[in-house]
Scaffold this active site. Structure first.
Site, PDB file in Angstrom:
ATOM      1  N   CYS A   1      -6.035  -9.401   2.440  1.00 21.85           N
ATOM      2  CA  CYS A   1      -6.925  -8.065   3.706  1.00 21.85           C
ATOM      3  C   CYS A   1      -8.525  -9.270   3.871  1.00 21.85           C
ATOM      4  CB  CYS A   1      -7.435  -7.032   1.869  1.00 21.85           C
ATOM      5  SG  CYS A   1      -6.643  -6.263   1.674  1.00 21.85           S
TER       6      CYS A   1
ATOM      7  N   GLY B   1      -9.288 -15.605  -0.781  1.00 23.24           N
ATOM      8  CA  GLY B   1      -7.870 -15.032   0.144  1.00 23.24           C
ATOM      9  C   GLY B   1      -7.861 -14.301   0.430  1.00 23.24           C
TER      10      GLY B   1
ATOM     11  N   ARG C   1      -7.049  -2.930  -5.319  1.00 24.30           N
ATOM     12  CA  ARG C   1      -7.202  -4.274  -5.071  1.00 24.30           C
ATOM     13  C   ARG C   1      -5.490  -4.592  -5.744  1.00 24.30           C
ATOM     14  NH1 ARG C   1     -11.657  -4.476  -9.051  1.00 24.30           N
ATOM     15  NH2 ARG C   1     -10.519  -2.445  -9.910  1.00 24.30           N
TER      16      ARG C   1
ATOM     17  N   LYS D   1     -14.217   1.126   5.823  1.00 22.94           N
ATOM     18  CA  LYS D   1     -13.222   0.329   5.424  1.00 22.94           C
ATOM     19  C   LYS D   1     -13.585  -1.458   6.003  1.00 22.94           C
ATOM     20  CE  LYS D   1      -9.693  -1.504   3.847  1.00 22.94           C
ATOM     21  NZ  LYS D   1      -9.231  -1.279   1.868  1.00 22.94           N
TER      22      LYS D   1
ATOM     23  N   PHE E   1      -8.811   1.145  -0.823  1.00 24.45           N
ATOM     24  CA  PHE E   1      -9.434   0.829  -1.786  1.00 24.45           C
ATOM     25  C   PHE E   1      -9.022  -0.284  -2.682  1.00 24.45           C
ATOM     26  CE2 PHE E   1     -12.488   3.756   0.671  1.00 24.45           C
ATOM     27  CZ  PHE E   1     -13.312   2.753   1.465  1.00 24.45           C
TER      28      PHE E   1
ATOM     29  N   ALA F   1     -18.151 -17.015  -8.243  1.00 25.81           N
ATOM     30  CA  ALA F   1     -17.898 -18.699  -7.364  1.00 25.81           C
ATOM     31  C   ALA F   1     -17.197 -19.254  -7.094  1.00 25.81           C
ATOM     32  CB  ALA F   1     -19.486 -20.171  -7.409  1.00 25.81           C
TER      33      ALA F   1
ATOM     34  N   VAL G   1       0.742  -1.116  -0.168  1.00 23.70           N
ATOM     35  CA  VAL G   1       0.096   0.097  -0.156  1.00 23.70           C
ATOM     36  C   VAL G   1       0.706   0.716   0.201  1.00 23.70           C
ATOM     37  CG1 VAL G   1      -1.858   1.182   1.436  1.00 23.70           C
ATOM     38  CG2 VAL G   1      -1.804  -1.288   1.289  1.00 23.70           C
TER      39      VAL G   1
ATOM     40  N   ASP H   1      11.082   3.985   5.193  1.00 28.40           N
ATOM     41  CA  ASP H   1      10.833   2.103   5.681  1.00 28.40           C
ATOM     42  C   ASP H   1      11.833   2.080   6.668  1.00 28.40           C
ATOM     43  OD1 ASP H   1       8.629  -0.193   4.500  1.00 28.40           O
ATOM     44  OD2 ASP H   1      10.814  -0.454   5.928  1.00 28.40           O
TER      45      ASP H   1
HETATM   46  C1  UGA Z   1      -9.771  -6.823  -1.789  1.00 26.75           C
HETATM   47  C2  UGA Z   1     -10.438  -5.714  -1.950  1.00 26.75           C
HETATM   48  O1  UGA Z   1     -11.268  -5.968  -3.043  1.00 26.75           O
HETATM   49  C3  UGA Z   1     -10.088  -4.015  -1.932  1.00 26.75           C
HETATM   50  O2  UGA Z   1     -10.991  -3.203  -2.645  1.00 26.75           O
HETATM   51  C4  UGA Z   1      -9.678  -3.596  -0.869  1.00 26.75           C
HETATM   52  O3  UGA Z   1      -8.976  -2.334  -1.308  1.00 26.75           O
HETATM   53  C5  UGA Z   1      -8.159  -4.510  -0.557  1.00 26.75           C
HETATM   54  O4  UGA Z   1      -9.072  -5.880   0.097  1.00 26.75           O
HETATM   55  C6  UGA Z   1      -7.639  -4.129   1.090  1.00 26.75           C
HETATM   56  O5  UGA Z   1      -8.412  -4.068   1.850  1.00 26.75           O
HETATM   57  O6  UGA Z   1      -6.839  -3.626   0.645  1.00 26.75           O
HETATM   58  P1  UGA Z   1      -7.665  -7.562  -2.625  1.00 26.75           P
HETATM   59  O7  UGA Z   1      -7.433  -8.156  -1.221  1.00 26.75           O
HETATM   60  O8  UGA Z   1      -6.449  -7.266  -3.581  1.00 26.75           O
HETATM   61  O9  UGA Z   1      -8.533  -6.529  -2.373  1.00 26.75           O
HETATM   62  O10 UGA Z   1      -8.253  -8.584  -4.067  1.00 26.75           O
HETATM   63  P2  UGA Z   1     -10.044  -9.066  -4.877  1.00 26.75           P
HETATM   64  O11 UGA Z   1      -9.410  -8.855  -6.136  1.00 26.75           O
HETATM   65  O12 UGA Z   1     -11.264  -8.010  -3.357  1.00 26.75           O
HETATM   66  O13 UGA Z   1      -9.628 -10.749  -3.900  1.00 26.75           O
HETATM   67  C7  UGA Z   1      -9.639 -11.181  -3.384  1.00 26.75           C
HETATM   68  C8  UGA Z   1     -10.933 -12.417  -2.980  1.00 26.75           C
HETATM   69  O14 UGA Z   1     -11.630 -13.212  -3.755  1.00 26.75           O
HETATM   70  C9  UGA Z   1      -9.050 -13.083  -4.547  1.00 26.75           C
HETATM   71  O15 UGA Z   1      -8.968 -14.137  -3.446  1.00 26.75           O
HETATM   72  C10 UGA Z   1     -10.738 -13.716  -5.038  1.00 26.75           C
HETATM   73  O16 UGA Z   1     -10.397 -14.471  -6.096  1.00 26.75           O
HETATM   74  C11 UGA Z   1     -11.757 -14.045  -4.579  1.00 26.75           C
HETATM   75  N1  UGA Z   1     -12.861 -13.241  -5.754  1.00 26.75           N
HETATM   76  C12 UGA Z   1     -13.607 -12.056  -5.791  1.00 26.75           C
HETATM   77  C13 UGA Z   1     -13.730 -14.371  -5.562  1.00 26.75           C
HETATM   78  O17 UGA Z   1     -13.603 -15.523  -5.202  1.00 26.75           O
HETATM   79  N2  UGA Z   1     -15.480 -13.958  -6.078  1.00 26.75           N
HETATM   80  C14 UGA Z   1     -15.442 -12.939  -6.751  1.00 26.75           C
HETATM   81  O18 UGA Z   1     -17.290 -12.571  -7.506  1.00 26.75           O
HETATM   82  C15 UGA Z   1     -14.401 -11.397  -6.621  1.00 26.75           C
END
Ligand code: UGA
Length: 436
Positions: free
Chosen positions: A264, A261, A158, A208, A156, A256, A20, A39
């Site tokens: 976050c 994982g 990703r 958040k 927020f 699905a 981040v 850092d």
């Molecule tokens: C997530 C949030 O989407 C961000 O908005 C947030 O800022 C971030 O956490 C954080 O708190 O720092 P991130 O962990 O990078 O972001 O990843 P995502 O793209 O959200 O995916 C998270 C997990 O959910 C992955 O394992 C993905 O495969 C899974 N996922 C996502 C599903 O199984 N199904 C979905 O429909 C979407």
């Protein structure tokens, strides 16, 4: 994106050169601000000074390079704090054993803030439990640090799309108990056109957690629907499409699969559940969200056993993908880790391939055999599990894969492959919640 003429470039220190922190530092520099990234890890800072970016995030290396004139790196707090009005905290808040957020790194920054030498605004991006801002504020006052103002500005981002999420966000949330401070922080983002939510610190902190918990709930919900689809002959991809057309539901986060994982969702959902518990409220829904996610990772083993029989001893199983999602080398809380561990415990021979996450995984799972390519991983395998939907797996030469595998069985943990094509090539295809 350059800052429009007429707005002042501010001096910003970003503490924490992790994921981040680096994205924030490079992006703020790109908005025209003068940024110092700090850092305590001197080796990391040395690498950054040499232009070596220690994390995998598309476009980040280029953005750092492009903004060199406005972006410097240091491990020296005296240099870092010498001249900046804004101090961003972007350090880790990893989960403790009980599921709480470990705030020791945040406190470490607070404990080492510069003494009274002018007004500063502390901007916290690290995800911290609701109420943390109030505790920090009280502590700053107790120490006579009234010159340091406090603001919560949750991120927020990703992983994999962090730079575009920073520059084109759905919203910017700034919480401060003094509206003038909130507006000052918000002005750093003047060049970004988006919805601005100015609120108090506690609400910003909660936005958040509530956002991540809601997204995780959506995923566990659709995963449970998928499991019922499997038992009833419905197809979850069509069901999700049909549901998502209702604007009250929306099409996103209804894919699905074998569970969420990353660094976050698992951490933030547990922390919110724990925070509620500590405040005397039992958050029932989140308990189920977490449990469904754990069970979802394990259902894959059942599918493999259904096809190969109960005894997985010495069976060669290929895992395609290790990262918790594509476009990252992050394996924190990745479904692949749980899955590989379970398969190894059953005596299976696990061979895995991922375009970027092998070095990270090797360190935690030395018993897995690592291949140099997807096809090499599939050679002689009796089953293949698609764990991470990297494009190269979707576009793989599956015809060749069928020839290489001992038994053409694909468990598609992300519903990313085309079942008809694979079946035509002779595969037994098992998706998540898809018609058999
Ligand atoms: C997530 C949030 O989407 C961000 O908005 C947030 O800022 C971030 O956490 C954080 O708190 O720092 P991130 O962990 O990078 O972001 O990843 P995502 O793209 O959200 O995916 C998270 C997990 O959910 C992955 O394992 C993905 O495969 C899974 N996922 C996502 C599903 O199984 N199904 C979905 O429909 C979407």
């Amino acid at each position: 994106m350059a800052k429009p003429k007429g707005t002042t470039a501010e001096r910003v220190t970003v503490v924490g050169a992790g994921y981040v922190g680096l994205v924030t530092a490079a992006s703020l520099a790109d908005l025209g601000h003068q940024v110092i990234s700090m850092d305590i890890d001197s080796e990391r800072i040395g690498r950054l000074q040499d232009g070596d970016i220690p994390i995998f995030e598309p476009g980040l290396a280029e953005l750092v390079e492009k903004n060199r004139p406005r972006l410097t790196f240091t491990d020296d707090p005296t240099v870092a704090y010498a001249d900046s009005e804004f101090i961003y905290i972007c350090v880790d808040t990893p989960p403790t054993h009980s599921g709480d957020a470990d705030l020791s790194r945040v406190w470490n920054v607070v404990d080492n803030l510069p003494p009274q030498d002018g007004e500063r605004i502390l901007v916290i991006k690290s995800t911290v439990p609701v109420g943390t801002g109030a505790v920090i504020r009280n502590e700053l006052n107790r120490r006579g640090y009234e010159h340091i103002h406090y603001s919560s500005n949750p991120e927020f981002l990703r992983e994999g799309t962090a730079l575009q999420d920073f520059m084109r966000p759905d919203r910017i949330v700034v919480g401060a108990d003094d509206p003038t401070v909130a507006r000052k922080v918000a002005s750093l983002y003047d060049a970004i056109e988006t919805e601005l939510v100015l609120t108090n610190v506690a609400s910003a902190e909660m936005i958040k957690y509530a956002s991540n918990a809601f997204l995780a709930t959506k995923i566990s919900f659709i995963n449970e629907i998928a499991n019922v689809c499997e038992a009833t002959g419905a197809d979850v991809t069509t069901v999700a499409h049909g549901m998502g057309l209702d604007p009250r539901i929306g099409p996103h986060f209804l894919q699905a699969g074998i569970g969420y994982g990353g660094s976050c969702f698992p951490k933030d959902v547990s922390a919110l559940k724990q925070l509620a518990g500590n405040s005397g409220y039992h958050f029932q829904l989140l308990t189920a969200v977490i449990e469904v996610n754990e069970l979802q990772k394990r259902r894959v083993i059942g599918k493999i056993k259904e096809a190969l029989g109960e005894d997985l001893h010495d069976r060669r199983i290929a895992l395609l993908g290790l990262a918790f999602k594509p476009n990252t080398d992050d394996i924190r809380e990745a479904s692949a880790i749980v899955l590989a561990g379970r398969l190894l415990a059953e005596g299976a021979r696990v061979v895995a391939y991922d375009p970027v996450a092998i070095p990270n995984t090797r360190a935690v799972l030395p018993a897995v055999e690592y291949a140099d390519s997807a096809l090499q991983a599939l050679e002689g395998a009796e089953a293949c599990v698609l764990v991470t939907e990297w494009p190269e797996f979707i576009h793989l030469d599956w015809e060749r894969a069928a020839d290489l595998m001992q038994k053409p069985l694909v468990v598609d943990g992300r519903n990313a492959l085309d079942p008809d094509t694979l079946r035509r090539l002779g595969f037994r295809y098992e998706g998540v919640g898809r018609k058999p």
